[in-house]
Write an enzyme that holds these catalytic residues in place. Structure first.
Site, PDB file in Angstrom:
ATOM      1  CB  SER A 191      20.641  -3.117  45.104  1.00 38.36           C
ATOM      2  OG  SER A 191      20.129  -1.570  45.556  1.00 38.36           O
TER       3      SER A 191
ATOM      4  CE1 TYR B 148      24.922  -1.245  42.747  1.00 40.40           C
ATOM      5  CE2 TYR B 148      22.845   0.028  42.239  1.00 40.40           C
ATOM      6  CZ  TYR B 148      23.996  -0.870  43.127  1.00 40.40           C
ATOM      7  OH  TYR B 148      24.098  -1.420  44.005  1.00 40.40           O
TER       8      TYR B 148
ATOM      9  CE  LYS C  77      24.109  -4.299  42.760  1.00 41.50           C
ATOM     10  NZ  LYS C  77      24.915  -5.345  44.062  1.00 41.50           N
TER      11      LYS C  77
END
Length: 240
Positions: free
Chosen positions: A151, A164, A168
């Site tokens: 990401s 998150y 990533k």
């Protein structure tokens, strides 16, 4: 007509979002898709769509693809999936570790422990489980590409999505480390898909997610990029 030799492409989190449109596009190009998802109902729906669309022109199209109800966060599930893939003779040429989860927007001290664990179990442990059971299959045949979906937030930071972002960033480091362990003929890359209007993006951006490209518009470019990766890309951090 595919522009590259026919390949078997494995996609985790195949039944929704980017995984689903990528599967449909890769199948449309004439390649074989295998994949897994936690939603048995959505797996069955996608399998029916692949069969109905006849991505293979022969009457055997129903058995060309292999989609199953498995959870990447379970090491046992990935072991069973790998055994099934071997039994069916569908060892992948390309693995796309797409399955992912995101926390609801919140400051880290307000993110429930269970939600944090869910993100880590899916996004980091899920990839580790796939690598544990599928890399030996690729090593045995001396070729294969692994694409770990990263990401922009695996290379930058944002408030209220710290779990998150952490997951990533971990994918980026994991990919570069594993790249140093692979024998010749194999490659592993971290791939930032760009900003795409999925349910995951909507959970962060709300209605503003509609300003970004649709998954259907994204899929053709993504599929061709992934299908054309080679062992020379090993260790790269790429962006669609």
């Amino acid at each position: 007509m595919a522009r590259t030799p026919r390949k078997t492409v494995m996609i985790t989190g195949v039944s929704r979002g980017l995984g689903r449109v990528l599967a449909l596009e890769i199948a449309r190009l004439g390649h074989t898709v295998i994949g897994c998802s936690r939603s048995q109902e959505k797996v069955q729906t996608l399998m029916a769509e692949l069969t109905r669309d006849g991505s293979a022109s022969s009457s055997s199209s129903s058995s060309k693809h292999l989609l199953k109800h498995f959870d990447v966060s379970s090491d046992r599930s990935m072991k069973e999936f790998a055994e099934l893939v071997m039994k069916e003779g569908k060892i992948p040429d390309v693995i796309v570790n797409n399955a992912g989860a995101i926390n609801k927007n919140n400051k880290i001290w307000a993110v429930p422990a269970e939600e944090f664990d869910m993100v880590i179990d899916t996004n980091i442990k899920g990839i580790a489980n796939v690598l544990r059971h599928f890399l030996p299959l690729l090593i045995a045949k001396k070729r294969g590409i692994v694409v770990n979906i990263s990401s922009g937030w695996g290379r930058s930071a944002a408030a209220e999505v710290a779990p998150y972002c952490a997951s990533k960033w971990a994918i980026e480091g994991l990919s570069k480390s594993v790249a140093k362990e692979l024998p010749p003929g194999l490659a592993i890359v971290a791939l930032n898909p760009g900003v795409v209007n999925t349910d995951m993006l909507a959970s962060c951006f709300g209605s503003n997610s509609a300003l970004y490209q649709s998954p259907e518009a994204w899929a053709p470019t993504a599929a061709m990029m992934i299908l054309n990766l080679t062992s020379e890309d090993n260790g790269a951090s790429l962006t669609i």
